[in-house]
Design a protein around this motif. Sequence first.
Motif, PDB file in Angstrom:
ATOM      1  N   VAL A  87       0.842  -1.202   0.000  1.00 51.30           N
ATOM      2  CA  VAL A  87       0.000   0.000   0.000  1.00 51.30           C
ATOM      3  C   VAL A  87       0.875   1.249   0.000  1.00 51.30           C
ATOM      4  CG1 VAL A  87      -1.617   1.337   1.411  1.00 51.30           C
ATOM      5  CG2 VAL A  87      -2.048  -1.069   0.986  1.00 51.30           C
ATOM      6  N   ASP A  88       1.948   1.225   0.785  1.00 55.23           N
ATOM      7  CA  ASP A  88       2.863   2.381   0.800  1.00 55.23           C
ATOM      8  C   ASP A  88       3.443   2.631  -0.587  1.00 55.23           C
ATOM      9  OD1 ASP A  88       2.411   2.799   3.473  1.00 55.23           O
ATOM     10  OD2 ASP A  88       4.283   1.837   4.139  1.00 55.23           O
ATOM     11  N   TYR A  89       3.878   1.563  -1.276  1.00 59.25           N
ATOM     12  CA  TYR A  89       4.409   1.753  -2.620  1.00 59.25           C
ATOM     13  C   TYR A  89       3.308   2.229  -3.566  1.00 59.25           C
ATOM     14  CZ  TYR A  89       5.769   1.167  -7.345  1.00 59.25           C
ATOM     15  OH  TYR A  89       5.989   1.413  -8.664  1.00 59.25           O
ATOM     16  N   ALA A  90       2.134   1.611  -3.487  1.00 54.09           N
ATOM     17  CA  ALA A  90       1.049   1.983  -4.403  1.00 54.09           C
ATOM     18  C   ALA A  90       0.661   3.444  -4.243  1.00 54.09           C
ATOM     19  CB  ALA A  90      -0.156   1.082  -4.178  1.00 54.09           C
ATOM     20  N   ARG A  91       0.673   3.940  -3.019  1.00 56.33           N
ATOM     21  CA  ARG A  91       0.323   5.356  -2.811  1.00 56.33           C
ATOM     22  C   ARG A  91       1.390   6.274  -3.361  1.00 56.33           C
ATOM     23  NH1 ARG A  91      -2.452   4.359   2.830  1.00 56.33           N
ATOM     24  NH2 ARG A  91      -4.549   4.019   2.029  1.00 56.33           N
ATOM     25  N   GLN A  92       2.666   5.956  -3.133  1.00 58.55           N
ATOM     26  CA  GLN A  92       3.715   6.811  -3.680  1.00 58.55           C
ATOM     27  C   GLN A  92       3.883   6.558  -5.176  1.00 58.55           C
ATOM     28  OE1 GLN A  92       7.298   5.874  -1.616  1.00 58.55           O
ATOM     29  NE2 GLN A  92       7.832   4.204  -2.961  1.00 58.55           N
ATOM     30  N   GLY A  93       3.506   5.338  -5.630  1.00 60.21           N
ATOM     31  CA  GLY A  93       3.617   4.998  -7.040  1.00 60.21           C
ATOM     32  C   GLY A  93       2.644   5.752  -7.909  1.00 60.21           C
ATOM     33  N   ASN A  94       1.516   6.197  -7.343  1.00 58.80           N
ATOM     34  CA  ASN A  94       0.557   6.959  -8.138  1.00 58.80           C
ATOM     35  C   ASN A  94       1.181   8.246  -8.655  1.00 58.80           C
ATOM     36  OD1 ASN A  94      -1.469   5.088  -7.870  1.00 58.80           O
ATOM     37  ND2 ASN A  94      -2.374   6.072  -6.082  1.00 58.80           N
ATOM     38  N   THR A  95       1.965   8.911  -7.824  1.00 60.44           N
ATOM     39  CA  THR A  95       2.640  10.132  -8.245  1.00 60.44           C
ATOM     40  C   THR A  95       3.674   9.832  -9.315  1.00 60.44           C
ATOM     41  OG1 THR A  95       2.323  11.027  -6.030  1.00 60.44           O
ATOM     42  CG2 THR A  95       3.948  12.121  -7.419  1.00 60.44           C
ATOM     43  N   ARG A  96       4.431   8.767  -9.092  1.00 62.54           N
ATOM     44  CA  ARG A  96       5.451   8.384 -10.083  1.00 62.54           C
ATOM     45  C   ARG A  96       4.803   8.013 -11.411  1.00 62.54           C
ATOM     46  NH1 ARG A  96       9.239   4.661  -6.278  1.00 62.54           N
ATOM     47  NH2 ARG A  96      10.077   6.343  -5.035  1.00 62.54           N
TER      48      ARG A  96
END
Length: 151
Positions: free
Chosen positions: A11-20
């Motif tokens: 979930v942490d990656y998915a949330r920061q991955g949205n910006t990327r």
Amino acid sequence: MRREQHIRRLVDYARQGNTRTFIIGAASAIVTGTLVQYVSTYELVVLGIGFLGVIPLSIREWKLGSIRASFNDNPTYQRLVRLPFWLTLCGLAMLYALFGSYDSGSPGPSFFLLFAVLCLVMFGLQRAFDRVILKLEPDYITDRELHRELK
């Protein structure tokens, strides 16, 4: 406890991955925009689908596979968690082949029928993949569960 830790990392990656993913999509739009003068109108649609949709998705699938690979040291599991990335790239190649055959005017089934079959096959392969990998790793977090956690 282990499952909650896995969910939290994904979930942490998915949330920061949205910006990327948005940044990659914007960069892809710029690249596609610079290629406008070199391609015809029909090929621009193909480039737009490839660059703006599948490439950021492929990068996201690779990173999620890397995170999931750290959850289990089994070599079979390590290979299987990379499968969604390769399925995404194969789907892109098949989509380009489908557009190419349509553009060349080759006789055959309808474009929309073949496109629907391609989508159904990719969906079926993803479901089969989830069933196989859940047998190897009961704590595996499927994409459906990950999206549920993000809401």
